[in-house]
Write an enzyme that holds these catalytic residues in place. Structure first.
Site, PDB file in Angstrom:
ATOM      1  N   GLU A 112       0.830  -1.199   0.000  1.00  0.00           N
ATOM      2  CA  GLU A 112       0.000   0.000   0.000  1.00  0.00           C
ATOM      3  C   GLU A 112       0.867   1.252   0.000  1.00  0.00           C
ATOM      4  OE1 GLU A 112      -4.244  -1.148   1.977  1.00  0.00           O
ATOM      5  OE2 GLU A 112      -2.649  -0.667   3.399  1.00  0.00           O
ATOM      6  N   CYS A 129      -0.880   6.747  10.010  1.00  0.00           N
ATOM      7  CA  CYS A 129       0.277   6.081  10.606  1.00  0.00           C
ATOM      8  C   CYS A 129      -0.121   4.806  11.341  1.00  0.00           C
ATOM      9  CB  CYS A 129       0.958   7.051  11.570  1.00  0.00           C
ATOM     10  SG  CYS A 129       2.415   6.388  12.380  1.00  0.00           S
TER      11      CYS A 129
END
EC number: 2.1.1.224
Length: 344
Positions: A90, A335
């Protein structure tokens, strides 16, 4: 690095093997990076024999990563890419109000370091990406009319655990290819000391971010097993050396985990870790990151008021600190959330 290791080296060698003049390679790279042509057959300025050789070697498209799933939010786009062997990674594109575009890319399929708060680690380690697979993530965005204003190695994997990382950075900073300034690139690490040392020597102007998450050795080892191999105290000495050599700021990431690392004691210990290190200590900057929940981890999100209080404690002690503005958490693009679980 051997000239033929990356596809750009192979392209240059191909021009030579076909006994074509050197300017043909320049025409090829200009077609890719100036005209944004992703199909070798569409680079009509090149001789047909060269175009055919390129297609036979690399396939129809310049970029080898194939987008198979995309999720968009107001300021973030998450792409799931499939690689030639079927593995998936990704990458995330971020847009800021000023028009600035930043991209978070992966360096590995999965991750084997097992940080407890990170979804990527739950998938385990599959393999390292090649330098081409790393840079092709950016090539995809570039071919789709995005501006590569800044790049961060904060996607899947530990960048310094991949030997191909430095070949990728060389491609990104090559003025005949991506042509990015070193200062537009940030590499994040959990504290791989040999990697930090190599970056200091090879690419001293590249930004460095260190994942701290606890100022206490034992607690950090619990959250991040890598601390047993590269203890925090030794990592900090290496970061000191990096700053002394480069004169560049080091960013220290600190994910706020409710009831785990968010106490006043933790804040004061962070202050103690960074104060009295030397005349360069002002070049450390703490980046406080609100925890992004996933179904792979069990930690809790800390309130914004508690994060601000933690930040205030740092600032009052003279530590440079900010709370990171996050984008993409609603599409699991923030994150610690990347885990390549989406499919068409």
């Amino acid at each position: 690095m051997k000239q033929t290791k990356t596809k750009y080296g192979k392209m240059k060698q191909m021009v030579s093997n076909l006994k074509l003049p050197d300017y043909r390679y320049e025409q090829l790279t200009k077609a890719i990076f100036h005209q944004r042509i992703d199909n070798f057959d569409d680079i009509h300025i090149l001789p047909k024999a060269l175009r055919m050789s390129l297609v036979n070697e690399f396939g129809k498209n310049v970029s080898s990563v194939i987008p198979v799933f995309s999720q968009d939010s107001k300021q973030a786009q998450k792409l799931l890419f499939e690689l030639t062997d079927g593995e998936r990674i990704e990458a995330v594109g971020l847009k800021y109000k000023q028009g600035w575009e930043s991209f978070c890319i992966s360096s590995q399929c999965g991750c084997g370091f097992g940080c407890r708060f990170c979804a990527t680690g739950s998938a385990g380690f599959k393999r390292n990406l090649t330098a081409d697979e790393i840079t092709d993530q950016l090539l995809y965005f570039y071919f789709n009319n995005h501006r590569l204003n800044s790049i961060s190695f904060m996607g899947m994997g530990e960048a310094f655990a991949n030997p191909e990382l430095f070949d990728a950075v060389k491609i990104l900073t090559d003025q005949n290819l991506f042509g990015l300034s070193q200062r537009r690139i940030t590499i994040s690490t959990i504290g791989i000391i040999p990697g930090i040392q190599r970056l200091t020597k090879k690419f001293p102007q590249v930004n460095l971010a260190f994942s701290l998450h606890s100022p206490f050795e034992s607690r950090r080892s619990d959250l991040m097993p890598i601390n047993k191999r590269f203890p925090l105290n030794e990592v900090m000495k290496t970061l000191d050396e990096h700053i002394i050599h480069t004169g560049r700021r080091v960013f220290i990431a600190y994910i706020m985990l409710e009831g785990i690392n968010d106490s006043k004691e933790h804040a004061e210990a962070v202050v103690g870790l960074l104060k009295n290190r030397g005349s360069w200590e002002h070049l450390y900057h703490i980046d406080l990151i609100p925890y992004n929940s996933t179904d792979k981890t069990t930690f809790k999100f800390q309130s914004s008021s508690a994060i601000k209080q933690f930040c205030s404690t740092l600032k009052k002690a003279g530590i440079s600190a900010t709370v990171r503005t996050q984008f993409g958490s609603e599409i699991s693009a923030a994150c610690g959330q990347l885990c390549y679980e989406n499919e068409l």
